[in-house]
Design a protein around this motif. Sequence first.
Motif, PDB file in Angstrom:
ATOM      1  N   TYR A 159       0.826  -1.210   0.000  1.00 12.67           N
ATOM      2  CA  TYR A 159       0.000   0.000   0.000  1.00 12.67           C
ATOM      3  C   TYR A 159       0.858   1.257   0.000  1.00 12.67           C
ATOM      4  O   TYR A 159       0.519   2.262  -0.643  1.00 12.67           O
ATOM      5  CB  TYR A 159      -0.946  -0.007   1.209  1.00 12.67           C
ATOM      6  CG  TYR A 159      -0.254   0.238   2.534  1.00 12.67           C
ATOM      7  CD1 TYR A 159      -0.180   1.512   3.065  1.00 12.67           C
ATOM      8  CD2 TYR A 159       0.325  -0.816   3.249  1.00 12.67           C
ATOM      9  CE1 TYR A 159       0.462   1.747   4.279  1.00 12.67           C
ATOM     10  CE2 TYR A 159       0.953  -0.593   4.453  1.00 12.67           C
ATOM     11  CZ  TYR A 159       1.033   0.681   4.968  1.00 12.67           C
ATOM     12  OH  TYR A 159       1.668   0.906   6.158  1.00 12.67           O
ATOM     13  N   ALA A 160       1.970   1.213   0.724  1.00  8.33           N
ATOM     14  CA  ALA A 160       2.870   2.372   0.778  1.00  8.33           C
ATOM     15  C   ALA A 160       3.594   2.556  -0.551  1.00  8.33           C
ATOM     16  O   ALA A 160       3.767   3.688  -1.030  1.00  8.33           O
ATOM     17  CB  ALA A 160       3.870   2.203   1.914  1.00  8.33           C
ATOM     18  N   LYS A 161       4.017   1.453  -1.154  1.00  3.10           N
ATOM     19  CA  LYS A 161       4.665   1.550  -2.467  1.00  3.10           C
ATOM     20  C   LYS A 161       3.716   2.148  -3.503  1.00  3.10           C
ATOM     21  O   LYS A 161       4.123   2.949  -4.355  1.00  3.10           O
ATOM     22  CB  LYS A 161       5.130   0.160  -2.920  1.00  3.10           C
ATOM     23  CG  LYS A 161       6.321  -0.387  -2.162  1.00  3.10           C
ATOM     24  CD  LYS A 161       6.713  -1.756  -2.700  1.00  3.10           C
ATOM     25  CE  LYS A 161       7.937  -2.307  -2.023  1.00  3.10           C
ATOM     26  NZ  LYS A 161       8.299  -3.660  -2.548  1.00  3.10           N
ATOM     27  N   ASP A 162       2.449   1.750  -3.437  1.00  2.03           N
ATOM     28  CA  ASP A 162       1.475   2.276  -4.393  1.00  2.03           C
ATOM     29  C   ASP A 162       1.306   3.782  -4.215  1.00  2.03           C
ATOM     30  O   ASP A 162       1.199   4.536  -5.194  1.00  2.03           O
ATOM     31  CB  ASP A 162       0.128   1.572  -4.210  1.00  2.03           C
ATOM     32  CG  ASP A 162       0.160   0.121  -4.650  1.00  2.03           C
ATOM     33  OD1 ASP A 162       1.096  -0.251  -5.393  1.00  2.03           O
ATOM     34  OD2 ASP A 162      -0.732  -0.637  -4.244  1.00  2.03           O
ATOM     35  N   ALA A 163       1.285   4.244  -2.973  1.00  2.00           N
ATOM     36  CA  ALA A 163       1.167   5.683  -2.721  1.00  2.00           C
ATOM     37  C   ALA A 163       2.427   6.412  -3.161  1.00  2.00           C
ATOM     38  O   ALA A 163       2.361   7.572  -3.621  1.00  2.00           O
ATOM     39  CB  ALA A 163       0.894   5.933  -1.242  1.00  2.00           C
ATOM     40  N   GLN A 164       3.568   5.750  -3.044  1.00  2.00           N
ATOM     41  CA  GLN A 164       4.821   6.377  -3.483  1.00  2.00           C
ATOM     42  C   GLN A 164       4.871   6.530  -4.999  1.00  2.00           C
ATOM     43  O   GLN A 164       5.517   7.452  -5.518  1.00  2.00           O
ATOM     44  CB  GLN A 164       6.004   5.550  -2.978  1.00  2.00           C
ATOM     45  CG  GLN A 164       6.243   5.704  -1.484  1.00  2.00           C
ATOM     46  CD  GLN A 164       7.067   4.589  -0.886  1.00  2.00           C
ATOM     47  OE1 GLN A 164       7.856   3.934  -1.582  1.00  2.00           O
ATOM     48  NE2 GLN A 164       6.886   4.346   0.403  1.00  2.00           N
ATOM     49  N   LYS A 165       4.181   5.664  -5.721  1.00  2.00           N
ATOM     50  CA  LYS A 165       4.097   5.826  -7.179  1.00  2.00           C
ATOM     51  C   LYS A 165       3.416   7.146  -7.521  1.00  2.00           C
ATOM     52  O   LYS A 165       3.808   7.841  -8.462  1.00  2.00           O
ATOM     53  CB  LYS A 165       3.329   4.656  -7.799  1.00  2.00           C
ATOM     54  CG  LYS A 165       4.056   3.319  -7.735  1.00  2.00           C
ATOM     55  CD  LYS A 165       3.178   2.203  -8.295  1.00  2.00           C
ATOM     56  CE  LYS A 165       3.846   0.847  -8.152  1.00  2.00           C
ATOM     57  NZ  LYS A 165       2.961  -0.270  -8.614  1.00  2.00           N
ATOM     58  N   ILE A 166       2.388   7.486  -6.749  1.00  2.92           N
ATOM     59  CA  ILE A 166       1.698   8.757  -6.970  1.00  2.92           C
ATOM     60  C   ILE A 166       2.625   9.919  -6.649  1.00  2.92           C
ATOM     61  O   ILE A 166       2.650  10.932  -7.367  1.00  2.92           O
ATOM     62  CB  ILE A 166       0.419   8.818  -6.095  1.00  2.92           C
ATOM     63  CG1 ILE A 166      -0.527   7.691  -6.498  1.00  2.92           C
ATOM     64  CG2 ILE A 166      -0.270  10.167  -6.228  1.00  2.92           C
ATOM     65  CD1 ILE A 166      -1.743   7.556  -5.593  1.00  2.92           C
ATOM     66  N   TYR A 167       3.417   9.776  -5.599  1.00  2.00           N
ATOM     67  CA  TYR A 167       4.383  10.820  -5.244  1.00  2.00           C
ATOM     68  C   TYR A 167       5.395  11.012  -6.381  1.00  2.00           C
ATOM     69  O   TYR A 167       5.717  12.152  -6.758  1.00  2.00           O
ATOM     70  CB  TYR A 167       5.112  10.438  -3.955  1.00  2.00           C
ATOM     71  CG  TYR A 167       6.022  11.512  -3.397  1.00  2.00           C
ATOM     72  CD1 TYR A 167       5.570  12.369  -2.394  1.00  2.00           C
ATOM     73  CD2 TYR A 167       7.329  11.670  -3.859  1.00  2.00           C
ATOM     74  CE1 TYR A 167       6.391  13.357  -1.853  1.00  2.00           C
ATOM     75  CE2 TYR A 167       8.159  12.652  -3.346  1.00  2.00           C
ATOM     76  CZ  TYR A 167       7.685  13.494  -2.345  1.00  2.00           C
ATOM     77  OH  TYR A 167       8.513  14.490  -1.835  1.00  2.00           O
ATOM     78  N   MET A 197      -1.521   9.396   0.996  1.00  2.00           N
ATOM     79  CA  MET A 197      -2.049   8.165   1.578  1.00  2.00           C
ATOM     80  C   MET A 197      -3.440   8.364   2.166  1.00  2.00           C
ATOM     81  O   MET A 197      -4.226   7.414   2.263  1.00  2.00           O
ATOM     82  CB  MET A 197      -1.090   7.650   2.655  1.00  2.00           C
ATOM     83  CG  MET A 197       0.217   7.115   2.098  1.00  2.00           C
ATOM     84  SD  MET A 197       1.462   6.804   3.379  1.00  2.00           S
ATOM     85  CE  MET A 197       0.616   5.600   4.389  1.00  2.00           C
ATOM     86  N   LEU A 198      -3.761   9.616   2.557  1.00  2.04           N
ATOM     87  CA  LEU A 198      -5.073   9.913   3.130  1.00  2.04           C
ATOM     88  C   LEU A 198      -6.074  10.373   2.078  1.00  2.04           C
ATOM     89  O   LEU A 198      -7.088  10.990   2.408  1.00  2.04           O
ATOM     90  CB  LEU A 198      -4.926  10.969   4.231  1.00  2.04           C
ATOM     91  CG  LEU A 198      -4.253  10.447   5.503  1.00  2.04           C
ATOM     92  CD1 LEU A 198      -3.850  11.592   6.411  1.00  2.04           C
ATOM     93  CD2 LEU A 198      -5.169   9.467   6.236  1.00  2.04           C
ATOM     94  N   SER A 199      -5.792  10.059   0.833  1.00  4.19           N
ATOM     95  CA  SER A 199      -6.772  10.293  -0.232  1.00  4.19           C
ATOM     96  C   SER A 199      -7.730   9.110  -0.292  1.00  4.19           C
ATOM     97  O   SER A 199      -7.449   8.027   0.236  1.00  4.19           O
ATOM     98  CB  SER A 199      -6.063  10.443  -1.580  1.00  4.19           C
ATOM     99  OG  SER A 199      -5.464   9.206  -1.962  1.00  4.19           O
ATOM    100  N   ASN A 222      -7.426   1.518  -1.691  1.00  6.24           N
ATOM    101  CA  ASN A 222      -6.405   0.556  -2.066  1.00  6.24           C
ATOM    102  C   ASN A 222      -5.920  -0.215  -0.837  1.00  6.24           C
ATOM    103  O   ASN A 222      -5.765  -1.442  -0.873  1.00  6.24           O
ATOM    104  CB  ASN A 222      -5.231   1.277  -2.734  1.00  6.24           C
ATOM    105  CG  ASN A 222      -4.177   0.320  -3.248  1.00  6.24           C
ATOM    106  OD1 ASN A 222      -4.464  -0.605  -3.997  1.00  6.24           O
ATOM    107  ND2 ASN A 222      -2.930   0.547  -2.848  1.00  6.24           N
ATOM    108  N   PHE A 223      -5.676   0.498   0.269  1.00  3.94           N
ATOM    109  CA  PHE A 223      -5.248  -0.133   1.510  1.00  3.94           C
ATOM    110  C   PHE A 223      -6.303  -1.128   1.997  1.00  3.94           C
ATOM    111  O   PHE A 223      -6.004  -2.279   2.321  1.00  3.94           O
ATOM    112  CB  PHE A 223      -5.004   0.947   2.564  1.00  3.94           C
ATOM    113  CG  PHE A 223      -4.586   0.428   3.914  1.00  3.94           C
ATOM    114  CD1 PHE A 223      -3.256   0.190   4.205  1.00  3.94           C
ATOM    115  CD2 PHE A 223      -5.526   0.185   4.911  1.00  3.94           C
ATOM    116  CE1 PHE A 223      -2.867  -0.277   5.452  1.00  3.94           C
ATOM    117  CE2 PHE A 223      -5.158  -0.285   6.152  1.00  3.94           C
ATOM    118  CZ  PHE A 223      -3.809  -0.516   6.426  1.00  3.94           C
TER     119      PHE A 223
END
Length: 474
Positions: free
Chosen positions: A76-84, A371-373, A379-380
């Motif tokens: 879940y964190a990796k997926d959010a980092q893709k957005i970053y 992540m708080l979107s 996704n989480f």
Amino acid sequence: MGSPSDHTRRDLIRRAAALGLAAVPASGLLTACASSGGSTSDKAAKGEKSAGNPLGVNAGAPLDVVIFDGGFGDAYAKDAQKIYREKFPKADVKHMATQKIQSVLQPRFNGGTPPDLIDNSGAEQMDLGVLVGQKQLTDLTPLLDAPSYDDPEKKVRDTLRPGVAEMGRFQGDAVHVLYYAYSVFGVWYSQKNLDRFDAEYPKTWDDMLALCARAKKKGVAGWTYAGKNPYYLTFALYPFIAKIGGAEVLRAIDDLEPDAWRHPAVRDALEAYHELQRKGYVLRGTPGLTHTESQTAWTEGDALFIPNGSWVENEAKATMPKDFELRVAGPSALNGSDELPAALWAAGGEPFIVPAKAKNPEGGMEQLRIMLSEKSSRNFTGQVSSLTSFDGGTDGLTLPPGLGSAVEALEQTGENTVNPLHTGWYGALWKERIGAALGEMMAGRLTPGEAVRKIQADADATAEDDSITHYRHR
């Protein structure tokens, strides 16, 4: 054996080892910690604030993230980092996943080179009370006051579930911790296993004991728990105490009030749990089991009930039968004089922190904002069968049985949901002292009265120790 205050002082030094300070006298912790390596000059230059970049992230600054690789994994964190990365393509994003949070990060804190964002969780979680007291964490108020990722008309703090922001407030108005997951704690069970005994979840403690007696005759234990991490017992015990005596009993425990542990509701709850042990309703060998071993014994049908959190649905999925029909419930009624009709412990979990000496604190906070979107929250939830602290994100999702049961239990409990804050304020007291005493009681080595006296002594020592930063309910 030393006095309780001697134990507490040793606890503090051991807790401060998370910052590489175990050799420093307790009276010098603040000075030593504040003067450790690194400086503000190491920080990346701030970027220009805009509607799309409300925190002023430096678009070219590296981002360093460390995630606890436990029950939720790190996908879940990796997926959010893709957005970053899509938002800041020039930024080099470094990601590390580990279960050894303290071991890995101790030298980095000590050297003044911590990451920009940390999921500070797991058995090696760094003590949050110590980190806050030693001014090692960034105030996350700018993040909470920033526009939410989905709706610029709404602040991030206004998208969170009730009580989440307050959980991260230790001193004054500053918020130093953002709890990302939203966990429901309680008594977890398989309806399929209860069906074997033609039973529903016991409404009263007498019903609980009767069901355990029936199960024992069939070679099935009533309960098991994480014997090597006995603080797991509090996941079900604390709401039991609140149900019997009211939420104010837990608030007194949080505030380290004298005699808080001697309240009759605490005595009644401990005596009820001790009866499980005394009558042989606890799975043999439980005191020696890890949390995963106890979960495996439970999913394999060796025990009916286990105190746990909502992450168990994901963490135990490898051994959980497809037709397990996972459920969670609050405590059974002790008797007709319980103060609350229902009680459940639900609170933020997975504490995310941005170190005070992070090189790119704006980037760390922006990663949390992403992540708080709603997208990241959904996704989480879809990946790990758990809610996030984002208040929503489940519409249209088919929730797995356990999570669906947790949402239903939350709705039924309503305002009687409790959240013991001393678990974050005094992590070592909770895990190493309270948990250990409860574990000794459930192993038959302490009576409930002896456990109460031991815990109260440790709580009193913590309250009296001037080298420990103390917190209170407002």
